[in-house]
Motif scaffolding. Structure first.
Motif, PDB file in Angstrom:
ATOM      1  N   TYR A 120      58.477 -28.242  33.789  1.00  0.00           N
ATOM      2  CA  TYR A 120      58.051 -26.858  33.986  1.00  0.00           C
ATOM      3  C   TYR A 120      59.139 -26.058  34.701  1.00  0.00           C
ATOM      4  O   TYR A 120      59.336 -24.873  34.413  1.00  0.00           O
ATOM      5  N   GLU A 121      59.811 -26.681  35.622  1.00  0.00           N
ATOM      6  CA  GLU A 121      60.894 -25.990  36.322  1.00  0.00           C
ATOM      7  C   GLU A 121      62.022 -25.658  35.361  1.00  0.00           C
ATOM      8  O   GLU A 121      62.569 -24.550  35.378  1.00  0.00           O
ATOM      9  N   ARG A 122      62.378 -26.604  34.506  1.00  0.00           N
ATOM     10  CA  ARG A 122      63.517 -26.422  33.599  1.00  0.00           C
ATOM     11  C   ARG A 122      63.232 -25.394  32.517  1.00  0.00           C
ATOM     12  O   ARG A 122      64.126 -24.620  32.149  1.00  0.00           O
ATOM     13  N   TYR A 123      61.985 -25.337  32.024  1.00  0.00           N
ATOM     14  CA  TYR A 123      61.715 -24.514  30.843  1.00  0.00           C
ATOM     15  C   TYR A 123      60.970 -23.218  31.137  1.00  0.00           C
ATOM     16  O   TYR A 123      60.351 -22.637  30.259  1.00  0.00           O
ATOM     17  N   GLY A 124      61.065 -22.731  32.369  1.00  0.00           N
ATOM     18  CA  GLY A 124      60.732 -21.333  32.611  1.00  0.00           C
ATOM     19  C   GLY A 124      59.369 -21.001  33.175  1.00  0.00           C
ATOM     20  O   GLY A 124      59.023 -19.813  33.263  1.00  0.00           O
ATOM     21  N   VAL A 125      58.576 -21.998  33.556  1.00  0.00           N
ATOM     22  CA  VAL A 125      57.273 -21.695  34.162  1.00  0.00           C
ATOM     23  C   VAL A 125      57.494 -20.956  35.480  1.00  0.00           C
ATOM     24  O   VAL A 125      58.349 -21.328  36.276  1.00  0.00           O
ATOM     25  N   GLU A 126      56.724 -19.901  35.694  1.00  0.00           N
ATOM     26  CA  GLU A 126      56.852 -19.101  36.921  1.00  0.00           C
ATOM     27  C   GLU A 126      55.929 -19.582  38.035  1.00  0.00           C
ATOM     28  O   GLU A 126      56.292 -19.512  39.216  1.00  0.00           O
ATOM     29  N   GLU A 127      54.727 -20.039  37.658  1.00  0.00           N
ATOM     30  CA  GLU A 127      53.758 -20.512  38.638  1.00  0.00           C
ATOM     31  C   GLU A 127      53.165 -21.818  38.129  1.00  0.00           C
ATOM     32  O   GLU A 127      52.732 -21.916  36.984  1.00  0.00           O
ATOM     33  N   TYR A 128      53.140 -22.803  39.018  1.00  0.00           N
ATOM     34  CA  TYR A 128      52.637 -24.128  38.654  1.00  0.00           C
ATOM     35  C   TYR A 128      51.666 -24.576  39.733  1.00  0.00           C
ATOM     36  O   TYR A 128      52.006 -24.604  40.917  1.00  0.00           O
ATOM     37  N   GLN A 146      66.277 -20.396  39.485  1.00  0.00           N
ATOM     38  CA  GLN A 146      66.175 -21.512  38.550  1.00  0.00           C
ATOM     39  C   GLN A 146      65.261 -22.617  39.048  1.00  0.00           C
ATOM     40  O   GLN A 146      65.113 -23.642  38.381  1.00  0.00           O
ATOM     41  N   GLU A 147      64.651 -22.430  40.208  1.00  0.00           N
ATOM     42  CA  GLU A 147      63.860 -23.493  40.803  1.00  0.00           C
ATOM     43  C   GLU A 147      62.417 -23.058  41.041  1.00  0.00           C
ATOM     44  O   GLU A 147      62.122 -21.866  41.141  1.00  0.00           O
ATOM     45  N   LEU A 148      61.547 -24.060  41.143  1.00  0.00           N
ATOM     46  CA  LEU A 148      60.161 -23.834  41.561  1.00  0.00           C
ATOM     47  C   LEU A 148      60.048 -24.244  43.023  1.00  0.00           C
ATOM     48  O   LEU A 148      60.241 -25.425  43.362  1.00  0.00           O
ATOM     49  N   ASP A 149      59.765 -23.272  43.877  1.00  0.00           N
ATOM     50  CA  ASP A 149      59.642 -23.539  45.310  1.00  0.00           C
ATOM     51  C   ASP A 149      58.171 -23.721  45.681  1.00  0.00           C
ATOM     52  O   ASP A 149      57.294 -22.984  45.192  1.00  0.00           O
ATOM     53  N   VAL A 150      57.906 -24.675  46.544  1.00  0.00           N
ATOM     54  CA  VAL A 150      56.532 -24.949  46.952  1.00  0.00           C
ATOM     55  C   VAL A 150      55.972 -23.756  47.728  1.00  0.00           C
ATOM     56  O   VAL A 150      56.687 -23.105  48.500  1.00  0.00           O
ATOM     57  N   ILE A 151      54.708 -23.471  47.491  1.00  0.00           N
ATOM     58  CA  ILE A 151      54.007 -22.409  48.223  1.00  0.00           C
ATOM     59  C   ILE A 151      53.452 -23.034  49.500  1.00  0.00           C
ATOM     60  O   ILE A 151      52.658 -23.974  49.444  1.00  0.00           O
ATOM     61  N   GLU A 152      53.860 -22.521  50.627  1.00  0.00           N
ATOM     62  CA  GLU A 152      53.549 -23.177  51.898  1.00  0.00           C
ATOM     63  C   GLU A 152      52.057 -23.158  52.220  1.00  0.00           C
ATOM     64  O   GLU A 152      51.522 -24.134  52.743  1.00  0.00           O
ATOM     65  N   GLU A 153      51.373 -22.064  51.946  1.00  0.00           N
ATOM     66  CA  GLU A 153      49.946 -21.951  52.273  1.00  0.00           C
ATOM     67  C   GLU A 153      49.169 -21.529  51.036  1.00  0.00           C
ATOM     68  O   GLU A 153      49.330 -20.409  50.550  1.00  0.00           O
ATOM     69  N   MET A 154      48.343 -22.453  50.518  1.00  0.00           N
ATOM     70  CA  MET A 154      47.592 -22.153  49.304  1.00  0.00           C
ATOM     71  C   MET A 154      46.224 -21.543  49.593  1.00  0.00           C
ATOM     72  O   MET A 154      45.658 -20.880  48.729  1.00  0.00           O
ATOM     73  N   ASN A 155      45.687 -21.786  50.790  1.00  0.00           N
ATOM     74  CA  ASN A 155      44.378 -21.228  51.106  1.00  0.00           C
ATOM     75  C   ASN A 155      44.502 -19.711  51.276  1.00  0.00           C
ATOM     76  O   ASN A 155      45.168 -19.224  52.187  1.00  0.00           O
TER      77      ASN A 155
END
Length: 251
Positions: A120-128, A146-155
Motif C-alpha cells: 500500500y505504501e509503494r502503490y499510492g494508498v493515502e490512508e491505511y 513517498q511513505e505512510l506515517d503512523v497516526i499517533e492518536e487514533m481515538n
C-alpha cells in the motif's frame, strides 16, 4: 515465393478475479468488513465518482498478474461506480485506491500484514487502517510524500479523505459519518427502519384521529347551524302568521 509475416505469439496475460483466499476467517471479521464497506457505500451513494469495494483484487501494474492485493475494503475517488471483476489500475486512469481497510483475524500473520503495508505504501494508498476486533485496537497510517506515517492518536481521528470519525471505547470501535451518524450493521439499519416505520404509522394514526375529531366537530357545528336555520324559519313563519291576523309581532 510468398513470405509469411511473423506473428505475435505472446500469450495474453490473465488477471484472475479471485486469489482463492476466503473473504474472512470468522464471523466477527466478516461482520466488520461488511459494516465498513456497506456504510462507506451509503456515505458516498450520491457521488457517482467514488468507487467502493470489498475484497476486490487490485492489480497496480499492467503485465504483472502476481502483483496484487485484495483489501477488505477500499475507496477510490475519481472513478465511477459499477461492477468489476477486479481493479486493474491501468484501466482506471491509473488511479490507485486512496483509502484501504484491513480487519485482523487469527488467520492474519505478521509477515502478511507487513507485506500489505509495503504494498500500500509503494502503490499510492493515502490512508491505511487496520482494526483488530478481538483486541479493540485500531492502527492508522497517513501518507507523507513517498511513505505512510503512523497516526499517533487514533481515538477521535477524522479521516482527511472520508471525513469519518473513529472512536475507541473499552469494548468496541465506533465509526461515525461526517454528519455524526454511527456506522450501523444491516440488522441495526433494518431495526432503525422498522422503528421509523412504526413512528410514521403512529403519526399517521394520530393525524387520522385528529381528522376524525375535527370532522365530528364540523358535523356538530353543521347540525347546530341547521337547527338555528330551522328555528329562524319557524320564527319567520310565526311572524307571517301574526301579521296575517293583524298582529304586529314586534309589539
Amino acid at each position: 515465393m510468398v513470405q509469411q509475416l511473423p506473428t505475435d505469439t505472446t500469450p495474453a496475460i490473465i488477471y484472475p478475479d479471485s486469489d482463492g483466499q476466503p473473504m474472512a476467517d470468522n464471523t466477527k471479521q466478516f461482520r466488520w468488513i461488511v459494516v465498513i464497506k456497506e456504510n462507506l457505500e451509503l456515505l458516498f451513494s450520491n457521488n457517482p465518482d467514488v468507487f467502493v469495494a470489498g475484497d476486490l483484487l487490485w492489480y497496480p501494474v499492467e503485465g504483472d498478474n502476481k502483483l496484487r492485493q485484495a483489501p477488505d475494503a477500499m475507496v477510490v475517488f475519481g472513478r465511477p461506480k459499477g461492477d468489476r471483476g477486479s481493479y486493474k489500475q491501468w484501466e482506471e486512469n491509473n488511479i490507485p485506491p486512496q483509502v484501504v481497510f484491513e480487519i485482523l483475524s487469527p488467520g492474519n500473520r505478521l509477515k502478511a500484514m507487513a507485506q500489505k503495508y509495503k504494498f500500500y505504501e509503494r502503490y499510492g494508498v493515502e490512508e491505511y487502517y487496520v482494526y483488530d476486533p478481538d483486541e479493540v485496537d485500531l492502527i492508522g497510517w497517513l501518507r507523507s510524500g513517498q511513505e505512510l506515517d503512523v497516526i499517533e492518536e487514533m481515538n477521535g481521528w477524522v479521516s482527511p479523505r472520508l471525513g469519518i470519525r473513529f472512536q475507541l471505547t473499552s469494548e468496541n470501535l465506533e465509526i461515525s459519518s461526517p454528519s455524526g451518524e454511527r456506522f450501523l450493521s444491516f440488522v441495526e439499519l433494518a431495526q432503525l427502519r422498522e422503528q421509523e416505520r412504526q413512528r410514521a404509522e403512529q403519526e399517521h394514526q394520530r393525524a387520522e384521529q385528529e381528522y376524525q375529531r375535527a370532522e365530528q366537530e364540523r358535523q356538530r357545528a353543521d347540525e347546530a347551524l341547521t337547527q338555528l336555520e330551522q328555528e329562524k324559519q319557524r320564527y319567520q313563519a310565526l311572524e307571517a302568521l301574526l301579521r296575517e291576523r293583524g298582529i304586529d309581532p314586534n309589539q
